[in-house]
Design a protein around this motif. Sequence first.
Motif, PDB file in Angstrom:
ATOM      1  N   GLY A  11       0.947  -1.296  -0.039  1.00  0.00           N
ATOM      2  CA  GLY A  11      -0.111  -0.054  -0.054  1.00  0.00           C
ATOM      3  C   GLY A  11       1.021   1.002  -0.038  1.00  0.00           C
ATOM      4  O   GLY A  11       2.020   1.174   0.002  1.00  0.00           O
ATOM      5  N   PRO A  12       0.298   2.372   0.174  1.00  0.00           N
ATOM      6  CA  PRO A  12       0.936   3.696  -0.005  1.00  0.00           C
ATOM      7  C   PRO A  12       1.953   3.853   1.034  1.00  0.00           C
ATOM      8  O   PRO A  12       1.591   3.456   2.237  1.00  0.00           O
ATOM      9  CB  PRO A  12      -0.301   4.852   0.151  1.00  0.00           C
ATOM     10  CG  PRO A  12      -1.547   4.077  -0.325  1.00  0.00           C
ATOM     11  CD  PRO A  12      -1.215   2.514   0.258  1.00  0.00           C
ATOM     12  N   VAL A  65       3.379   4.549  -4.182  1.00  0.00           N
ATOM     13  CA  VAL A  65       2.448   3.479  -4.252  1.00  0.00           C
ATOM     14  C   VAL A  65       3.437   2.476  -5.154  1.00  0.00           C
ATOM     15  O   VAL A  65       3.499   2.741  -6.220  1.00  0.00           O
ATOM     16  CB  VAL A  65       1.042   3.814  -4.738  1.00  0.00           C
ATOM     17  CG1 VAL A  65       0.285   2.732  -4.975  1.00  0.00           C
ATOM     18  CG2 VAL A  65       0.442   4.803  -4.029  1.00  0.00           C
ATOM     19  N   ALA A  70       3.585   8.897  -6.011  1.00  0.00           N
ATOM     20  CA  ALA A  70       2.227   9.176  -6.001  1.00  0.00           C
ATOM     21  C   ALA A  70       1.836  10.688  -6.008  1.00  0.00           C
ATOM     22  O   ALA A  70       1.004  11.203  -6.637  1.00  0.00           O
ATOM     23  CB  ALA A  70       1.318   8.176  -5.372  1.00  0.00           C
ATOM     24  N   THR A  89       0.288  15.792  -7.520  1.00  0.00           N
ATOM     25  CA  THR A  89      -0.203  14.400  -7.473  1.00  0.00           C
ATOM     26  C   THR A  89       0.109  13.855  -8.858  1.00  0.00           C
ATOM     27  O   THR A  89      -0.228  14.562  -9.903  1.00  0.00           O
ATOM     28  CB  THR A  89      -1.582  14.148  -6.953  1.00  0.00           C
ATOM     29  OG1 THR A  89      -1.787  14.849  -5.728  1.00  0.00           O
ATOM     30  CG2 THR A  89      -2.001  12.503  -6.942  1.00  0.00           C
ATOM     31  N   HIS A  93      -2.591   8.638 -10.074  1.00  0.00           N
ATOM     32  CA  HIS A  93      -2.967   8.533  -8.552  1.00  0.00           C
ATOM     33  C   HIS A  93      -3.742   9.501  -8.050  1.00  0.00           C
ATOM     34  O   HIS A  93      -4.120   9.654  -6.779  1.00  0.00           O
ATOM     35  CB  HIS A  93      -1.593   8.441  -7.568  1.00  0.00           C
ATOM     36  CG  HIS A  93      -0.769   7.254  -8.054  1.00  0.00           C
ATOM     37  ND1 HIS A  93      -0.998   6.050  -7.766  1.00  0.00           N
ATOM     38  CD2 HIS A  93       0.409   7.328  -8.974  1.00  0.00           C
ATOM     39  CE1 HIS A  93       0.086   5.204  -8.275  1.00  0.00           C
ATOM     40  NE2 HIS A  93       0.776   5.924  -8.729  1.00  0.00           N
ATOM     41  N   ARG A  94      -4.540  10.582  -8.851  1.00  0.00           N
ATOM     42  CA  ARG A  94      -5.273  11.644  -8.203  1.00  0.00           C
ATOM     43  C   ARG A  94      -6.695  10.846  -7.942  1.00  0.00           C
ATOM     44  O   ARG A  94      -7.416   9.756  -8.436  1.00  0.00           O
ATOM     45  CB  ARG A  94      -5.678  12.577  -9.544  1.00  0.00           C
ATOM     46  CG  ARG A  94      -4.144  12.943  -9.818  1.00  0.00           C
ATOM     47  CD  ARG A  94      -4.615  14.395 -10.959  1.00  0.00           C
ATOM     48  NE  ARG A  94      -3.176  14.778 -10.794  1.00  0.00           N
ATOM     49  CZ  ARG A  94      -2.792  15.639 -12.043  1.00  0.00           C
ATOM     50  NH1 ARG A  94      -3.670  15.624 -13.112  1.00  0.00           N
ATOM     51  NH2 ARG A  94      -1.593  16.106 -12.080  1.00  0.00           N
ATOM     52  N   GLY A  95      -7.372  11.447  -6.923  1.00  0.00           N
ATOM     53  CA  GLY A  95      -8.670  10.792  -6.424  1.00  0.00           C
ATOM     54  C   GLY A  95      -8.515   9.958  -5.445  1.00  0.00           C
ATOM     55  O   GLY A  95      -9.456   9.466  -4.729  1.00  0.00           O
ATOM     56  N   HIS A  96      -7.322   9.644  -4.811  1.00  0.00           N
ATOM     57  CA  HIS A  96      -7.047   8.832  -3.596  1.00  0.00           C
ATOM     58  C   HIS A  96      -6.569   9.087  -2.154  1.00  0.00           C
ATOM     59  O   HIS A  96      -6.554   8.678  -1.547  1.00  0.00           O
ATOM     60  CB  HIS A  96      -5.785   7.739  -4.157  1.00  0.00           C
ATOM     61  CG  HIS A  96      -6.284   6.924  -5.439  1.00  0.00           C
ATOM     62  ND1 HIS A  96      -7.066   6.044  -5.554  1.00  0.00           N
ATOM     63  CD2 HIS A  96      -5.756   6.908  -6.567  1.00  0.00           C
ATOM     64  CE1 HIS A  96      -7.269   5.393  -6.594  1.00  0.00           C
ATOM     65  NE2 HIS A  96      -6.475   6.320  -7.467  1.00  0.00           N
ATOM     66  N   GLY A  97      -6.895  10.699  -2.371  1.00  0.00           N
ATOM     67  CA  GLY A  97      -6.616  11.387  -1.138  1.00  0.00           C
ATOM     68  C   GLY A  97      -4.838  11.424  -0.698  1.00  0.00           C
ATOM     69  O   GLY A  97      -4.617  11.922   0.374  1.00  0.00           O
ATOM     70  N   HIS A  98      -3.978  11.166  -1.531  1.00  0.00           N
ATOM     71  CA  HIS A  98      -2.867  11.250  -1.090  1.00  0.00           C
ATOM     72  C   HIS A  98      -2.267  12.830  -0.779  1.00  0.00           C
ATOM     73  O   HIS A  98      -1.483  12.744   0.192  1.00  0.00           O
ATOM     74  CB  HIS A  98      -1.898  10.805  -2.282  1.00  0.00           C
ATOM     75  CG  HIS A  98      -2.121   9.179  -2.546  1.00  0.00           C
ATOM     76  ND1 HIS A  98      -2.042   8.187  -1.499  1.00  0.00           N
ATOM     77  CD2 HIS A  98      -2.305   8.459  -3.913  1.00  0.00           C
ATOM     78  CE1 HIS A  98      -2.300   7.004  -2.112  1.00  0.00           C
ATOM     79  NE2 HIS A  98      -2.474   7.181  -3.627  1.00  0.00           N
ATOM     80  N   GLU A 101      -3.459  13.592   2.649  1.00  0.00           N
ATOM     81  CA  GLU A 101      -2.810  12.928   3.295  1.00  0.00           C
ATOM     82  C   GLU A 101      -1.450  13.657   3.611  1.00  0.00           C
ATOM     83  O   GLU A 101      -0.896  13.900   4.970  1.00  0.00           O
ATOM     84  CB  GLU A 101      -2.656  11.533   3.223  1.00  0.00           C
ATOM     85  CG  GLU A 101      -1.732  10.878   4.391  1.00  0.00           C
ATOM     86  CD  GLU A 101      -1.533   9.287   4.048  1.00  0.00           C
ATOM     87  OE1 GLU A 101      -0.536   8.558   4.834  1.00  0.00           O
ATOM     88  OE2 GLU A 101      -1.984   8.929   2.937  1.00  0.00           O
TER      89      GLU A 101
END
Length: 161
Positions: A11-12, A65, A70, A89, A93-98, A101
């Motif tokens: 995972g991330p 990731v 990412a 970003t 990998h956009r739209g995953h909340g990275h 965070e």
Amino acid sequence: MPRHTLRIVTGPQLHVARFGDLTTRQLHDILRLRVDIFVVEQECAYPEIDGRDAEPGTEHLWIEVGDELAAYLRVLEGDGHAIIGRVATHPGHRGHGHAAELVEVALDRIGDRSTRIGAQAHLERWYGQFGFVRSGPDYVEDGIPHLPMVREAPAGAQRRG
């Protein structure tokens, strides 16, 4: 019989480093992402490598990731405040909340200091979710509308960083 390589995808993973602690590969990946986003995607010809990455107080935060960078941001030292910048970003990998965070981790590390950001104007509400508010009029930087934003130090916060 064909040989198969088992690749374990994790995972991330969050990373935080000062300039001198970055590996050559990490620095390459960070600069490539920033150039791909800010210079190529946003069509802004400007000196992306501005000399601030190597300043003693600068921290680089990023999420990987698998083996791909990412999302990224950097935290700079200002005159009595912190500055969050270069929030980027990778398109895949956009739209995953990275990025969210990373902003949360950066603010936690900044702790009891006010924090400034020069936000792209269309991201005003997004940065607002972290407590940033407009602190001046809009301006154009490299052909893109921006606005200054500030997040005042939260009461009772302690610096951890």
